[in-house]
Scaffold this motif. Structure first.
Motif, PDB file in Angstrom:
ATOM      1  N   ARG A 164      -6.602  -3.725 -13.066  1.00  0.00           N
ATOM      2  CA  ARG A 164      -7.100  -3.556 -11.692  1.00  0.00           C
ATOM      3  C   ARG A 164      -5.953  -3.533 -10.699  1.00  0.00           C
ATOM      4  N   ASN A 165      -4.995  -4.457 -10.828  1.00  0.00           N
ATOM      5  CA  ASN A 165      -3.913  -4.558  -9.859  1.00  0.00           C
ATOM      6  C   ASN A 165      -2.913  -3.407  -9.990  1.00  0.00           C
ATOM      7  N   MET A 166      -2.669  -2.952 -11.214  1.00  0.00           N
ATOM      8  CA  MET A 166      -1.790  -1.789 -11.412  1.00  0.00           C
ATOM      9  C   MET A 166      -2.407  -0.546 -10.776  1.00  0.00           C
ATOM     10  N   ALA A 167      -3.691  -0.346 -11.015  1.00  0.00           N
ATOM     11  CA  ALA A 167      -4.370   0.830 -10.454  1.00  0.00           C
ATOM     12  C   ALA A 167      -4.385   0.772  -8.929  1.00  0.00           C
ATOM     13  N   LEU A 168      -4.618  -0.413  -8.378  1.00  0.00           N
ATOM     14  CA  LEU A 168      -4.623  -0.585  -6.925  1.00  0.00           C
ATOM     15  C   LEU A 168      -3.246  -0.272  -6.346  1.00  0.00           C
ATOM     16  N   ALA A 169      -2.190  -0.755  -7.004  1.00  0.00           N
ATOM     17  CA  ALA A 169      -0.827  -0.505  -6.528  1.00  0.00           C
ATOM     18  C   ALA A 169      -0.508   0.989  -6.557  1.00  0.00           C
ATOM     19  N   GLN A 170      -0.884   1.663  -7.632  1.00  0.00           N
ATOM     20  CA  GLN A 170      -0.597   3.101  -7.747  1.00  0.00           C
ATOM     21  C   GLN A 170      -1.354   3.899  -6.689  1.00  0.00           C
ATOM     22  N   LYS A 171      -2.619   3.591  -6.523  1.00  0.00           N
ATOM     23  CA  LYS A 171      -3.426   4.303  -5.537  1.00  0.00           C
ATOM     24  C   LYS A 171      -2.882   4.084  -4.127  1.00  0.00           C
ATOM     25  N   ASN A 172      -2.607   2.839  -3.790  1.00  0.00           N
ATOM     26  CA  ASN A 172      -2.159   2.526  -2.432  1.00  0.00           C
ATOM     27  C   ASN A 172      -0.754   3.041  -2.151  1.00  0.00           C
ATOM     28  N   LEU A 173       0.106   3.034  -3.164  1.00  0.00           N
ATOM     29  CA  LEU A 173       1.437   3.590  -2.957  1.00  0.00           C
ATOM     30  C   LEU A 173       1.340   5.090  -2.684  1.00  0.00           C
ATOM     31  N   GLY A 174       0.378   5.750  -3.305  1.00  0.00           N
ATOM     32  CA  GLY A 174       0.157   7.158  -3.003  1.00  0.00           C
ATOM     33  C   GLY A 174      -0.226   7.366  -1.549  1.00  0.00           C
ATOM     34  N   LEU A 175      -1.069   6.496  -1.016  1.00  0.00           N
ATOM     35  CA  LEU A 175      -1.463   6.593   0.392  1.00  0.00           C
ATOM     36  C   LEU A 175      -0.265   6.359   1.318  1.00  0.00           C
ATOM     37  N   LEU A 176       0.551   5.370   0.959  1.00  0.00           N
ATOM     38  CA  LEU A 176       1.735   5.092   1.771  1.00  0.00           C
ATOM     39  C   LEU A 176       2.729   6.250   1.683  1.00  0.00           C
ATOM     40  N   SER A 177       2.851   6.849   0.511  1.00  0.00           N
ATOM     41  CA  SER A 177       3.735   8.013   0.350  1.00  0.00           C
ATOM     42  C   SER A 177       3.285   9.173   1.230  1.00  0.00           C
ATOM     43  N   ASP A 178       1.973   9.383   1.307  1.00  0.00           N
ATOM     44  CA  ASP A 178       1.443  10.442   2.179  1.00  0.00           C
ATOM     45  C   ASP A 178       1.807  10.172   3.636  1.00  0.00           C
ATOM     46  N   PHE A 179       1.692   8.916   4.051  1.00  0.00           N
ATOM     47  CA  PHE A 179       2.062   8.530   5.415  1.00  0.00           C
ATOM     48  C   PHE A 179       3.541   8.823   5.663  1.00  0.00           C
ATOM     49  N   MET A 180       4.384   8.455   4.704  1.00  0.00           N
ATOM     50  CA  MET A 180       5.823   8.653   4.864  1.00  0.00           C
ATOM     51  C   MET A 180       6.160  10.140   4.979  1.00  0.00           C
ATOM     52  N   GLU A 181       5.502  10.943   4.181  1.00  0.00           N
ATOM     53  CA  GLU A 181       5.755  12.387   4.230  1.00  0.00           C
ATOM     54  C   GLU A 181       5.313  12.974   5.567  1.00  0.00           C
ATOM     55  N   LYS A 182       4.174  12.530   6.047  1.00  0.00           N
ATOM     56  CA  LYS A 182       3.646  13.051   7.305  1.00  0.00           C
ATOM     57  C   LYS A 182       4.554  12.705   8.479  1.00  0.00           C
ATOM     58  N   HIS A 183       5.168  11.531   8.427  1.00  0.00           N
ATOM     59  CA  HIS A 183       5.976  11.054   9.559  1.00  0.00           C
ATOM     60  C   HIS A 183       7.464  10.997   9.210  1.00  0.00           C
ATOM     61  N   ALA A 184       7.898  11.909   8.334  1.00  0.00           N
ATOM     62  CA  ALA A 184       9.279  11.894   7.848  1.00  0.00           C
ATOM     63  C   ALA A 184      10.311  12.084   8.950  1.00  0.00           C
ATOM     64  N   SER A 185       9.905  12.618  10.098  1.00  0.00           N
ATOM     65  CA  SER A 185      10.870  12.824  11.187  1.00  0.00           C
ATOM     66  C   SER A 185      11.308  11.514  11.829  1.00  0.00           C
ATOM     67  N   VAL A 186      10.518  10.452  11.635  1.00  0.00           N
ATOM     68  CA  VAL A 186      10.858   9.187  12.290  1.00  0.00           C
ATOM     69  C   VAL A 186      10.888   7.992  11.338  1.00  0.00           C
TER      70      VAL A 186
ATOM     71  N   SER B 175      11.844   6.591   7.075  1.00  0.00           N
ATOM     72  CA  SER B 175      12.456   6.901   5.785  1.00  0.00           C
ATOM     73  C   SER B 175      12.428   5.665   4.894  1.00  0.00           C
ATOM     74  N   TRP B 176      12.608   5.902   3.580  1.00  0.00           N
ATOM     75  CA  TRP B 176      12.578   4.803   2.619  1.00  0.00           C
ATOM     76  C   TRP B 176      13.168   5.249   1.300  1.00  0.00           C
ATOM     77  N   VAL B 177      13.358   4.281   0.406  1.00  0.00           N
ATOM     78  CA  VAL B 177      13.506   4.541  -1.016  1.00  0.00           C
ATOM     79  C   VAL B 177      12.191   4.095  -1.640  1.00  0.00           C
ATOM     80  N   LYS B 178      11.461   5.033  -2.202  1.00  0.00           N
ATOM     81  CA  LYS B 178      10.111   4.754  -2.677  1.00  0.00           C
ATOM     82  C   LYS B 178      10.124   3.669  -3.747  1.00  0.00           C
ATOM     83  N   PRO B 179       9.281   2.655  -3.597  1.00  0.00           N
ATOM     84  CA  PRO B 179       9.233   1.575  -4.594  1.00  0.00           C
ATOM     85  C   PRO B 179       8.797   2.080  -5.966  1.00  0.00           C
ATOM     86  N   THR B 180       9.235   1.365  -6.987  1.00  0.00           N
ATOM     87  CA  THR B 180       8.792   1.642  -8.353  1.00  0.00           C
ATOM     88  C   THR B 180       7.956   0.505  -8.925  1.00  0.00           C
TER      89      THR B 180
END
Length: 403
Positions: free
Chosen positions: A292-314, A316-321
């Protein structure tokens, strides 16, 4: 009087996490579960509770129940060809924070030198300093994916180096030290007789590793006796409220020394907490809980990645693993924001809470403009929090950049 630096991230959390109506995306635990949730995961819905409520509330087993110590010991056998860790090599503590403190209190003091990865949880370098040890920071670099460079260890090591302190997965970066690097660290320390303390409180949430990269084993699995691992039920196991952690080591003399120091702090952990932790780590519960926790982390990191891509002009990060946290830098007009002021302004205008990195994880001006986000909360909380944060970014950061 012992001089100890203010524990910044904990003080920031204490002040702000009870803000009325706040959407907390600062939380570092996988979204919390209840005892009822654990029972449902087990599939044994005919059992109303794993607690033995008729048991008399004595101090209980001083070092932790045999059942819990055996189940914690089994956690260290993953991805390992090493001999199984005996239960007697585990001590149960009040969370990983007590485990770390006891270990450091036991092992370092005036005249000792410690090497600690940086950034990391402030306790890991501030406590040794408070105990009179000198501390050298092993600085993680962006260009290296925030993975420690073992070639730097020789330059950091002194004749009196007593301990190397690592954090895997890393808080706040969410980076992973892979097995090959861990083996190099062990080889370096073993040649010089240096103890290794590995804070593994976010293990085994290695949820987003690159293709072909396996999750690293515990430091205890790599054939060196003078290693110590700490962990807890709080982060990867979503049970912070039971305040249950552990110290484990292949070196029985270290365990006995920690036990002797522990006599001066706490007699034992709560019997109720011990029972819940034992149940959560039972075979029928721990697998669905981690799934459950692995799936939640993967799903939510995808949402955060989408946010980062959308707002890449302001931002930045090194994406967590791995783990539950990410470090994100925000800029306005190409200049890093003042992260403490930014955090307070976002909270005031949107009720979204996260932590400023420069006071909580930085020394001097390190990590200016960075904030730590906790993204393994309930998905609906993250979705709403990122939506509000996105609106703030568009109005206060992106618009300024366009102008």
């Amino acid at each position: 009087m012992v001089k100890i630096e203010p524990f910044e991230v904990e003080q920031w959390m204490d002040r702000l996490e009870t803000t009325p109506g706040a959407l907390n995306i600062a939380e570092t635990c996988a979204a919390s579960v209840s005892v009822d949730d654990l029972v449902q995961m087990s599939g044994d819905n005919g059992t109303p509770s794993p607690l033995c409520l008729s048991r008399k509330m004595t101090y209980g087993a001083i070092r932790g129940s045999e059942t819990l110590r055996q189940r914690v010991a089994s956690l260290f056998d993953r991805a390992s060809d090493a001999e199984p860790l005996p239960a007697e090599n585990v001590i149960i503590t009040q969370g990983a924070i007590a485990a770390n403190f006891l270990t450091l209190y036991t092992l370092v003091g005036p005249g000792d030198h410690a090497i600690c990865v940086y950034p990391t949880y402030q306790q890991l370098y501030s406590v040794p300093e408070s105990l009179g040890a000198e501390v050298s920071l092993w600085k993680l670099k962006k260009e290296n994916g925030y993975v420690p460079d073992v070639s730097e260890l020789k330059g950091l090591t002194r004749a009196n180096t007593k301990i190397i302190i690592i954090n895997n997965p890393n808080n706040p970066m969410g980076s992973t030290i892979p097995r090959a690097i861990l083996e190099d660290i062990v080889a370096f320390a073993k040649q010089r007789g240096i103890i290794i303390l590995s804070d593994e409180v976010y293990s085994p949430l290695y949820h987003s590793l690159p293709a072909g990269q396996e999750a690293p084993p515990s430091i205890l699995a790599l054939g060196y006796e003078k290693t110590v691992a700490t962990g807890s039920m709080s982060k990867a196991f979503a049970l912070a409220g039971i305040r249950t952690g552990w110290v484990a080591s292949r070196d029985k003399s270290i365990i006995e020394a920690v036990a002797a120091a522990r006599d001066y702090t706490t007699i034992s952990v709560s019997q109720l907490d011990d029972q819940v932790a034992s149940y959560a780590l039972s075979e029928s519960v721990v697998r669905p809980l981690l799934t459950r926790n692995m799936a939640l982390a993967q799903k939510n990191l995808g949402l955060l990645s989408d946010f980062m891509e959308k707002h890449a002009s302001v931002c930045s990060w090194v994406k967590p693993t791995a783990g539950t946290t990410a470090l994100v830098q925000f800029q306005k007009d190409g200049v890093p924001v003042d992260d403490p002021s930014f955090v307070m302004d976002v909270l005031g205008k949107t009720k979204v809470l996260f932590m400023p990195a420069s006071p909580c994880f930085g020394l001097g001006r390190d990590f200016k403009g960075f904030v730590r986000l906790g993204y393994v909360c309930e998905t609906e909380v993250l979705v709403e929090g990122l939506e509000r944060l996105g609106q703030y970014v568009e109005e206060h950061l992106t618009a300024a950049t366009r102008n």
